[in-house]
Write a protein that holds these residues in place. Structure first.
Motif, PDB file in Angstrom:
ATOM      1  N   ALA B  69      44.747  50.658  50.538  1.00  0.00           N
ATOM      2  CA  ALA B  69      44.872  49.202  50.442  1.00  0.00           C
ATOM      3  C   ALA B  69      44.463  48.707  49.063  1.00  0.00           C
ATOM      4  CB  ALA B  69      44.029  48.540  51.522  1.00  0.00           C
ATOM      5  N   ALA B  70      43.462  49.373  48.464  1.00  0.00           N
ATOM      6  CA  ALA B  70      42.996  48.950  47.143  1.00  0.00           C
ATOM      7  C   ALA B  70      44.099  49.071  46.099  1.00  0.00           C
ATOM      8  CB  ALA B  70      41.771  49.774  46.734  1.00  0.00           C
ATOM      9  N   GLU B  71      45.046  50.000  46.335  1.00  0.00           N
ATOM     10  CA  GLU B  71      46.174  50.169  45.416  1.00  0.00           C
ATOM     11  C   GLU B  71      46.972  48.876  45.260  1.00  0.00           C
ATOM     12  OE1 GLU B  71      47.492  52.964  43.793  1.00  0.00           O
ATOM     13  OE2 GLU B  71      45.661  54.069  44.221  1.00  0.00           O
ATOM     14  N   HIS B  72      46.914  48.023  46.291  1.00  0.00           N
ATOM     15  CA  HIS B  72      47.718  46.809  46.264  1.00  0.00           C
ATOM     16  C   HIS B  72      47.035  45.665  45.536  1.00  0.00           C
ATOM     17  CE1 HIS B  72      50.876  48.276  49.034  1.00  0.00           C
ATOM     18  NE2 HIS B  72      49.901  49.058  49.455  1.00  0.00           N
ATOM     19  N   LEU B  73      45.818  45.892  45.032  1.00  0.00           N
ATOM     20  CA  LEU B  73      45.163  44.865  44.222  1.00  0.00           C
ATOM     21  C   LEU B  73      45.615  45.017  42.777  1.00  0.00           C
ATOM     22  CD1 LEU B  73      41.489  44.984  45.575  1.00  0.00           C
ATOM     23  CD2 LEU B  73      43.296  43.363  46.162  1.00  0.00           C
ATOM     24  N   ASP B  74      45.552  43.904  42.033  1.00  0.00           N
ATOM     25  CA  ASP B  74      46.014  43.915  40.641  1.00  0.00           C
ATOM     26  C   ASP B  74      44.874  44.325  39.718  1.00  0.00           C
ATOM     27  OD1 ASP B  74      47.048  43.408  38.127  1.00  0.00           O
ATOM     28  OD2 ASP B  74      48.291  41.761  38.873  1.00  0.00           O
ATOM     29  N   LEU B  75      44.844  45.612  39.387  1.00  0.00           N
ATOM     30  CA  LEU B  75      43.732  46.138  38.594  1.00  0.00           C
ATOM     31  C   LEU B  75      43.724  45.552  37.183  1.00  0.00           C
ATOM     32  CD1 LEU B  75      41.319  48.012  38.501  1.00  0.00           C
ATOM     33  CD2 LEU B  75      42.837  49.872  37.845  1.00  0.00           C
ATOM     34  N   VAL B  76      44.920  45.326  36.604  1.00  0.00           N
ATOM     35  CA  VAL B  76      44.989  44.833  35.227  1.00  0.00           C
ATOM     36  C   VAL B  76      44.386  43.436  35.134  1.00  0.00           C
ATOM     37  CG1 VAL B  76      46.510  44.256  33.319  1.00  0.00           C
ATOM     38  CG2 VAL B  76      47.024  46.232  34.768  1.00  0.00           C
ATOM     39  N   LEU B  77      44.840  42.555  36.013  1.00  0.00           N
ATOM     40  CA  LEU B  77      44.291  41.192  35.996  1.00  0.00           C
ATOM     41  C   LEU B  77      42.779  41.218  36.193  1.00  0.00           C
ATOM     42  CD1 LEU B  77      46.625  38.744  37.968  1.00  0.00           C
ATOM     43  CD2 LEU B  77      45.942  38.695  35.568  1.00  0.00           C
ATOM     44  N   ALA B 208      23.991  34.959  34.443  1.00  0.00           N
ATOM     45  CA  ALA B 208      23.939  36.423  34.331  1.00  0.00           C
ATOM     46  C   ALA B 208      24.089  37.069  35.708  1.00  0.00           C
ATOM     47  CB  ALA B 208      22.612  36.854  33.699  1.00  0.00           C
ATOM     48  N   PHE B 209      23.505  36.422  36.716  1.00  0.00           N
ATOM     49  CA  PHE B 209      23.600  36.982  38.060  1.00  0.00           C
ATOM     50  C   PHE B 209      25.050  37.030  38.533  1.00  0.00           C
ATOM     51  CE2 PHE B 209      24.041  36.253  42.591  1.00  0.00           C
ATOM     52  CZ  PHE B 209      23.408  37.379  43.081  1.00  0.00           C
ATOM     53  N   ILE B 210      25.796  35.954  38.239  1.00  0.00           N
ATOM     54  CA  ILE B 210      27.206  35.914  38.667  1.00  0.00           C
ATOM     55  C   ILE B 210      27.972  37.079  38.023  1.00  0.00           C
ATOM     56  CG2 ILE B 210      29.273  34.508  38.777  1.00  0.00           C
ATOM     57  CD1 ILE B 210      27.561  32.062  38.451  1.00  0.00           C
ATOM     58  N   ASP B 211      27.634  37.371  36.770  1.00  0.00           N
ATOM     59  CA  ASP B 211      28.244  38.524  36.083  1.00  0.00           C
ATOM     60  C   ASP B 211      27.934  39.818  36.820  1.00  0.00           C
ATOM     61  OD1 ASP B 211      28.980  36.734  34.222  1.00  0.00           O
ATOM     62  OD2 ASP B 211      28.086  37.766  32.503  1.00  0.00           O
ATOM     63  N   VAL B 212      26.649  39.980  37.149  1.00  0.00           N
ATOM     64  CA  VAL B 212      26.209  41.249  37.737  1.00  0.00           C
ATOM     65  C   VAL B 212      26.869  41.475  39.098  1.00  0.00           C
ATOM     66  CG1 VAL B 212      24.215  42.487  38.635  1.00  0.00           C
ATOM     67  CG2 VAL B 212      24.040  41.264  36.477  1.00  0.00           C
ATOM     68  N   VAL B 213      26.955  40.407  39.892  1.00  0.00           N
ATOM     69  CA  VAL B 213      27.583  40.548  41.204  1.00  0.00           C
ATOM     70  C   VAL B 213      29.036  40.992  41.041  1.00  0.00           C
ATOM     71  CG1 VAL B 213      28.398  39.292  43.216  1.00  0.00           C
ATOM     72  CG2 VAL B 213      26.098  38.951  42.408  1.00  0.00           C
ATOM     73  N   TRP B 214      29.688  40.433  40.033  1.00  0.00           N
ATOM     74  CA  TRP B 214      31.089  40.787  39.827  1.00  0.00           C
ATOM     75  C   TRP B 214      31.257  42.285  39.555  1.00  0.00           C
ATOM     76  CZ3 TRP B 214      35.646  39.423  41.136  1.00  0.00           C
ATOM     77  CH2 TRP B 214      36.752  40.016  40.516  1.00  0.00           C
ATOM     78  N   ILE B 215      30.295  42.885  38.842  1.00  0.00           N
ATOM     79  CA  ILE B 215      30.382  44.326  38.582  1.00  0.00           C
ATOM     80  C   ILE B 215      30.495  45.073  39.899  1.00  0.00           C
ATOM     81  CG2 ILE B 215      29.194  46.345  37.629  1.00  0.00           C
ATOM     82  CD1 ILE B 215      27.786  44.545  35.713  1.00  0.00           C
ATOM     83  N   PHE B 216      29.670  44.674  40.881  1.00  0.00           N
ATOM     84  CA  PHE B 216      29.684  45.377  42.159  1.00  0.00           C
ATOM     85  C   PHE B 216      30.985  45.121  42.915  1.00  0.00           C
ATOM     86  CE2 PHE B 216      25.227  45.497  41.124  1.00  0.00           C
ATOM     87  CZ  PHE B 216      24.852  46.749  41.590  1.00  0.00           C
ATOM     88  N   ILE B 217      31.448  43.885  42.883  1.00  0.00           N
ATOM     89  CA  ILE B 217      32.703  43.573  43.586  1.00  0.00           C
ATOM     90  C   ILE B 217      33.856  44.331  42.940  1.00  0.00           C
ATOM     91  CG2 ILE B 217      34.358  41.729  44.048  1.00  0.00           C
ATOM     92  CD1 ILE B 217      32.003  39.852  44.409  1.00  0.00           C
ATOM     93  N   PHE B 218      33.905  44.315  41.610  1.00  0.00           N
ATOM     94  CA  PHE B 218      34.973  44.999  40.880  1.00  0.00           C
ATOM     95  C   PHE B 218      34.967  46.485  41.216  1.00  0.00           C
ATOM     96  CE2 PHE B 218      36.511  46.916  36.805  1.00  0.00           C
ATOM     97  CZ  PHE B 218      37.821  46.470  36.909  1.00  0.00           C
ATOM     98  N   THR B 219      33.776  47.078  41.200  1.00  0.00           N
ATOM     99  CA  THR B 219      33.688  48.513  41.480  1.00  0.00           C
ATOM    100  C   THR B 219      34.103  48.824  42.913  1.00  0.00           C
ATOM    101  OG1 THR B 219      31.784  48.482  40.022  1.00  0.00           O
ATOM    102  CG2 THR B 219      32.158  50.497  41.258  1.00  0.00           C
ATOM    103  N   CYS B 220      33.539  48.081  43.861  1.00  0.00           N
ATOM    104  CA  CYS B 220      33.782  48.393  45.273  1.00  0.00           C
ATOM    105  C   CYS B 220      35.242  48.199  45.643  1.00  0.00           C
ATOM    106  CB  CYS B 220      32.924  47.510  46.166  1.00  0.00           C
ATOM    107  SG  CYS B 220      31.212  48.000  46.213  1.00  0.00           S
ATOM    108  N   PHE B 221      35.829  47.095  45.240  1.00  0.00           N
ATOM    109  CA  PHE B 221      37.158  46.758  45.758  1.00  0.00           C
ATOM    110  C   PHE B 221      38.284  47.307  44.890  1.00  0.00           C
ATOM    111  CE2 PHE B 221      34.539  43.758  48.003  1.00  0.00           C
ATOM    112  CZ  PHE B 221      35.148  43.676  49.238  1.00  0.00           C
ATOM    113  N   TYR B 222      38.109  47.271  43.559  1.00  0.00           N
ATOM    114  CA  TYR B 222      39.236  47.615  42.690  1.00  0.00           C
ATOM    115  C   TYR B 222      39.226  49.081  42.264  1.00  0.00           C
ATOM    116  CZ  TYR B 222      40.107  42.601  42.133  1.00  0.00           C
ATOM    117  OH  TYR B 222      40.381  41.283  42.358  1.00  0.00           O
ATOM    118  N   LEU B 223      38.037  49.568  41.918  1.00  0.00           N
ATOM    119  CA  LEU B 223      37.996  50.901  41.298  1.00  0.00           C
ATOM    120  C   LEU B 223      38.036  52.034  42.315  1.00  0.00           C
ATOM    121  CD1 LEU B 223      35.527  50.355  38.329  1.00  0.00           C
ATOM    122  CD2 LEU B 223      38.022  50.253  38.365  1.00  0.00           C
TER     123      LEU B 223
END
Lengths: 539, 226
Positions: B69-77, B208-223
């Motif tokens: 399912a993660a393949e269907h997310l837009d990794l570039v964007l 800064a916190f909003i940035d840090v949370v995004w790292i986790f979301i990006f890793t978990c869902f996209y990568l």
């Protein structure tokens, strides 16, 4: 505290600039940022909710007088006990001691002029009220029938009741306890008076500090969970939906990750109150102060790793069950240390049986019974037999009502002269305290027997064999009602007619007693300097 | 930062702000303010923590379906968005440094840059969501969910979690942008620079916190894809 820069003023001149002299206009209350007035806002609100939740409890006990389900239908009964649970847990017990006595006393006990964030403190009360309105809306819309636990998939897919409104209400009220917790932590860390080291803090402050930590760390998980339930019910975004591979057990894990620590939110402040009262009325320092502090923090820590004992029969892994059982036994150790230390504090003390002390001694009995039966429930095999039975109901009512509410009543009486500047009727207060002790035992002890004999929770009818015990329990609820209504009457009466209270009517040692009753707006004329511990009763 | 002492200023005389009534001195107040924000962020960690824990458990249980399912997310964007957000973290720190040096102009410009990058993030996020809506991968409010791969139910669970997590993050971004807007108005007025300096540091923590949370979301869902 031995030395304070300011000497106690006599009662006669107390009414010049005390915090109540600022006027009685609606505005002076609803826009106040004084922690003492905010404590009163909370006290009035939670009392309203308490009688609301008690009314539901009374109706439940009325229904259970007869074996047949004759007074309410099964659906109505479900809504009644859900209402009782939701109101009592989130709108009374969680804020009870911290938001009223804690709010009022913590700045006084640390020698500060106010909480670190006074406006946030007021905001937290408004958030609480908003959450209360949503819950009221849920009741008007017909109530909720999921129980206070909102288990999925029933709550998300099947229930035909106002789940969404109730979930929104609890979601909102969660932020009020987060803000209260945040304020406590920052206040204790940054606002202590000169000389007031951590190991000189009263145990009431320690207990509320630990409670605040739990509020900060556990409540957000509940917020996430209710958000997910709300989204699933409102927008069809299924997270726990079994048809999508969602896991109802996951819901239970997240729910109890909050809701088990939440019972420590309710009992830890109670333990703080009891330490203050027992030490004062036995004229002895608290036995093993350091051990008490370590126990408080150990309960806080272990409290976070025992949630799985609510799920022994839900289908979680057996190995998880064994671990959770082990930790549940472990959390009994610091609780036992505290109980034994209170008993040791009484030893060779000069004990006076004032009303607060009767409440405190009742607490010892009730908490011991509730705590020891908790050990039964922590045992895996026995829990299979008694889980979801009246044994569990009796256990947690012994802790929550017997422990937390009794301590709240004790604390209210102990600090009433400080809160209001008035003394209450000692005879009536002692009568009410004794009524409470009898009522509690009469209501909930039969429930242990019922549960052990196999009476399940949450049923509005039962076999005839259980009738005698149920009637006894309902009778106890009547006595309990007297124990709660009496203080409402004589405490209200004392507000106008009670004799003026001196600054330190109990001859107690805490910093809060070194200022006038009621305290001035900024608590102390000048910042006190602390040179000793909080329990120096034996010179 | 000593509260009263004149700093290397380019503007008028800094006026030392008296502490609020209930504080003894400005240092106590500053300590309380910063600690308050740290404690608040602790609650935020657990707010997202519960959600991410739920995701990780599902990810472990349905490893193949979720990776698919993660393949269907837009990794570039999403990668571009990550870059934008990190850069906004840098500009926010620069704004704080400028305020610390009592320089009004640069403070305003770095704050504007931060707000612009944050807005760009939200716009791109919106574009991404719109794309998922077009592909009928948005199972919200009864919208149809048409999934070309295997195990469409599990994919729906994945996308449900995805929309909740990114939606919650976007809500925090909006709050953050609101905070930036308030700070911009205050910095424009430039009254009590020492106070602005303290407020900016607290606001910066949140950003800064909003940035840090995004790292986790990006890793978990996209990568974590196939």
């Amino acid at each position: 505290m031995t030395s304070v820069a300011e000497s106690p003023t006599v009662a006669g001149e107390a009414c010049t600039d005390d915090y109540l002299s600022g006027g009685w206009s609606i505005r002076s209350w609803l826009l106040t940022v004084d922690h003492k007035r905010i404590a009163w806002l909370y006290a009035v609100s939670i009392t309203v909710f308490f009688f609301f939740g008690s009314a539901a409890a009374l109706l439940i006990r009325l229904e259970l007088i007869t074996p047949a389900g004759d007074l309410f239908s099964a659906e109505e009964y479900n809504r009644l006990f859900s209402l009782h649970g939701i109101v009592m847990v989130w709108f009374f017990l969680i804020p009870s001691i911290p938001a009223t006595l804690g709010n009022f006393l913590i700045p006084l006990m640390v020698g500060a002029r106010d909480m670190a964030f006074p406006k946030l403190n007021l905001l937290s009360w408004y958030i609480y009220s908003l959450g209360g309105l949503f819950t009221l809306a849920a009741v008007i819309a017909g109530g909720v029938d999921t129980g206070w636990t909102f288990y999925t998939p029933y709550s998300t897919l099947f229930s035909n009741s106002a789940v969404l409104a109730a979930a929104v209400g609890i979601f909102i009220v969660g932020f009020s306890s987060i803000l209260t917790g945040l304020n406590f932590v920052v206040t204790v860390h940054t606002m202590r008076a000169p000389g007031l080291t951590w190991m000189r803090l009263p145990l009431f402050v320690w207990a509320n500090y630990a409670t605040a930590l739990i509020m900060i760390l556990a409540t957000p998980v509940l917020a996430t969970l209710l958000l997910l339930v709300g989204l699933e019910r409102g927008l069809g975004i299924g997270i726990f939906d079994p048809a999508l591979g969602g896991d109802p057990l996951l819901f239970q894990h997240l729910f109890w990750f909050y809701s088990h620590p939440a019972v420590y939110i309710m009992i830890l402040p109670a333990m703080g109150v009891i330490s203050e009262i027992i030490s004062c009325f036995s004229r002895n320092p608290v036995f093993g102060y350091t051990g008490m502090v370590i126990s408080i923090m150990a309960i806080t820590l272990f409290g976070f790793v025992v949630w799985g004992h609510h799920m022994f029969v839900s289908g979680q892994s057996m190995y998880a069950g064994i671990l959770f059982s082990f930790f549940s036994f472990l959390v009994a150790v610091p609780s036992a240390i505290k109980t034994l230390n209170w008993t040791a504090t009484l030893f060779r003390g000069r004990i006076s049986f004032t009303a607060p002390m009767i409440y405190a001694l009742s607490f010892l009995e009730l908490f011991t019974v509730g705590g020891l039966t908790g050990i039964f429930l922590a045992a895996l095999a026995l829990d299979v037999h008694v889980h979801d039975s009246y044994f569990v109901t009796a256990h947690f009512h012994y802790i929550m009502v017997g422990g937390a509410v009794t301590a709240y009543m004790g604390g209210l009486h102990f600090w009433w002269p400080k809160l209001t500047g008035r003394m209450f009727s000692r005879a009536w207060a002692s009568t009410a305290a004794v009524a409470l002790l009898i009522g509690l035992n009469l209501t909930f002890y039969p429930q242990f027997l019922l549960g052990y004999a196999g009476m399940p929770r949450r049923y509005h009818s039962y076999p005839d064999d259980f009738a005698i015990l149920h009637v006894l329990s309902s009778l106890g609820a009547g006595v309990l009602a007297i124990g709660y209504l009496l203080p409402l009457i004589y405490l209200s009466w004392s507000l106008r007619r009670g004799e003026p209270a001196p600054p330190n009517p109990w001859d107690a040692r805490g910093l809060e007693w070194q200022t006038m009753s009621p305290p001035p707006v900024h608590n102390f004329k000048e910042t006190p300097v602390v040179t000793g511990g909080p329990y120096e009763y034996r010179e | 930062m000593s509260p009263g002492g004149p700093m290397n200023t380019e503007s008028n005389i800094p006026d030392p702000t008296p502490p609020a009534d209930h504080f003894d001195d400005i240092e106590q107040q500053q300590h309380a303010g910063l600690l308050g924000m740290w404690v608040f962020l602790l609650t935020e960690v657990l707010l997202f923590g519960g959600l991410l824990a739920a995701f990780v458990i599902c990810r472990l249980r349905y490893a193949d379906a979720f990776a698919g399912a993660a393949e269907h997310l837009d990794l570039v964007l999403a990668a571009v968005n990550t870059a934008l957000l990190f850069t906004s973290g840098l500009t926010m720190v620069l704004a704080e440094l400028a305020a610390g040096a009592r320089r009004r102009g640069p403070t305003i410009w770095w704050l504007l840059a931060t707000a612009a990058l944050g807005t760009a993030f939200l716009v791109l996020k919106g574009v991404e969501w719109y794309g998922e809506y077009k592909e009928q991968l948005m199972p919200v409010l009864g919208l149809p969910f048409v999934y070309p791969g295997e195990e469409p139910q599990l994919a729906e669970l994945f996308f449900n979690l995805y929309f909740v997590a990114t939606g919650l993050h976007a809500a925090h971004m909006l709050i953050g942008l609101g905070v930036l807007a308030v700070m911009l108005v205050l910095v424009r007025g430039w009254r009590r620079p020492d106070r602005l300096d303290r407020q900016l540091r607290i606001a910066g923590l949140y950003w800064a916190f909003i940035d840090v949370v995004w790292i986790f979301i990006f890793t978990c869902f996209y990568l974590l894809r196939a």
